[in-house]
Design a protein around this motif. Structure first.
Motif, short mmCIF file in Angstrom:
data_model
loop_
_atom_site.label_atom_id
_atom_site.label_comp_id
_atom_site.label_asym_id
_atom_site.label_seq_id
_atom_site.Cartn_x
_atom_site.Cartn_y
_atom_site.Cartn_z
N LYS A 110 0.84 -1.18 0.00
CA LYS A 110 0.00 0.00 0.00
C LYS A 110 0.89 1.24 0.00
N THR A 111 0.38 2.33 -0.58
CA THR A 111 1.12 3.58 -0.61
C THR A 111 1.25 4.12 0.81
N ASP A 112 2.46 4.52 1.16
CA ASP A 112 2.72 5.08 2.49
C ASP A 112 2.67 6.60 2.38
N TYR A 113 1.70 7.19 3.03
CA TYR A 113 1.52 8.64 2.99
C TYR A 113 2.21 9.36 4.14
N THR A 114 2.91 8.62 4.98
CA THR A 114 3.54 9.21 6.16
C THR A 114 4.48 10.37 5.81
N PRO A 115 5.40 10.24 4.85
CA PRO A 115 6.29 11.37 4.54
C PRO A 115 5.50 12.61 4.07
N PHE A 116 4.49 12.41 3.30
CA PHE A 116 3.67 13.53 2.82
C PHE A 116 2.99 14.23 3.99
N ILE A 117 2.43 13.47 4.90
CA ILE A 117 1.73 14.04 6.06
C ILE A 117 2.71 14.80 6.95
N ILE A 118 3.90 14.24 7.15
CA ILE A 118 4.92 14.91 7.97
C ILE A 118 5.32 16.24 7.33
N ALA A 119 5.50 16.23 6.01
CA ALA A 119 5.88 17.47 5.31
C ALA A 119 4.80 18.53 5.47
N ILE A 120 3.53 18.17 5.37
CA ILE A 120 2.43 19.12 5.53
C ILE A 120 2.43 19.68 6.96
N LEU A 121 2.63 18.81 7.93
CA LEU A 121 2.65 19.25 9.33
C LEU A 121 3.81 20.22 9.58
N VAL A 122 5.00 19.93 9.05
CA VAL A 122 6.15 20.82 9.21
C VAL A 122 5.86 22.18 8.59
N LEU A 123 5.27 22.19 7.40
CA LEU A 123 4.92 23.45 6.74
C LEU A 123 3.88 24.23 7.56
N ALA A 124 2.90 23.51 8.09
CA ALA A 124 1.86 24.17 8.87
C ALA A 124 2.45 24.77 10.15
N ILE A 125 3.34 24.04 10.82
CA ILE A 125 3.97 24.56 12.04
C ILE A 125 4.85 25.76 11.72
N ALA A 126 5.59 25.68 10.64
CA ALA A 126 6.46 26.80 10.23
C ALA A 126 5.61 28.03 9.91
N TYR A 127 4.53 27.83 9.22
CA TYR A 127 3.63 28.94 8.87
C TYR A 127 3.07 29.59 10.13
N LEU A 128 2.60 28.77 11.07
CA LEU A 128 2.04 29.30 12.32
C LEU A 128 3.11 30.01 13.16
N ALA A 129 4.32 29.48 13.13
CA ALA A 129 5.40 30.07 13.91
C ALA A 129 5.81 31.43 13.35
N LEU A 130 5.75 31.60 12.07
CA LEU A 130 6.16 32.86 11.43
C LEU A 130 5.04 33.90 11.44
N ASN A 131 3.84 33.53 11.69
CA ASN A 131 2.74 34.50 11.69
C ASN A 131 2.27 34.82 13.06
#
Length: 131
Positions: A110-131
């Motif tokens: 099965k396709t492993d979406y874990t790396p994609f989900i982690i990348a989205i979470l990192v981007l979301a945290i970075a966005y929230l931290a900068l704003n």
């Protein structure tokens, strides 16, 4: 299979009752025990509808599993006169082409979406931290 008793369809046709149910499938003759009829996944009525008849078409249409073919071997009593000795459809080792495809799909990683989900979470945290 050559040592099996040979039956004609006329002989098989005589065994068409609930207490004495024979069917022919792929040139083999099976005596289905009364106790099994209620355990059949398709129900007793399915078997009664082909009692004393050649049920090859129905058997192949359903594409019975290896387990079903193994179970049928318990009921084998003979072969039909003039039967094709090379028929594979009741052989427990036979695998339907559709089963091969199903097994491939079932065991495909099965396709492993874990790396994609982690990348989205990192981007979301970075966005929230900068704003």
């Amino acid at each position: 299979m050559s040592d099996l008793k040979v039956y004609t369809m006329d002989e098989v046709a005589k065994h068409n009752t609930l207490d004495d149910l024979w069917i022919a499938v792929c040139g083999r003759v099976f005596h289905l025990k009364k106790e099994y009829l209620d355990d059949h996944p398709g129900g007793r009525d399915v078997l009664m509808s082909v009692a004393g008849r050649d049920a090859t078409e129905q058997w192949i249409d359903v594409k019975h599993s290896k387990g079903a073919r193994t179970k049928m071997a318990e009921f084998l009593v003979g072969k039909l006169e003039g039967a094709d000795e090379s028929n594979v459809y009741t052989d427990p080792s036979y695998v339907w082409p559709e089963q091969i495809e199903w097994e491939k799909r079932k065991t495909t990683k099965k396709t492993d979406y874990t790396p994609f989900i982690i990348a989205i979470l990192v981007l979301a945290i970075a966005y929230l931290a900068l704003n």
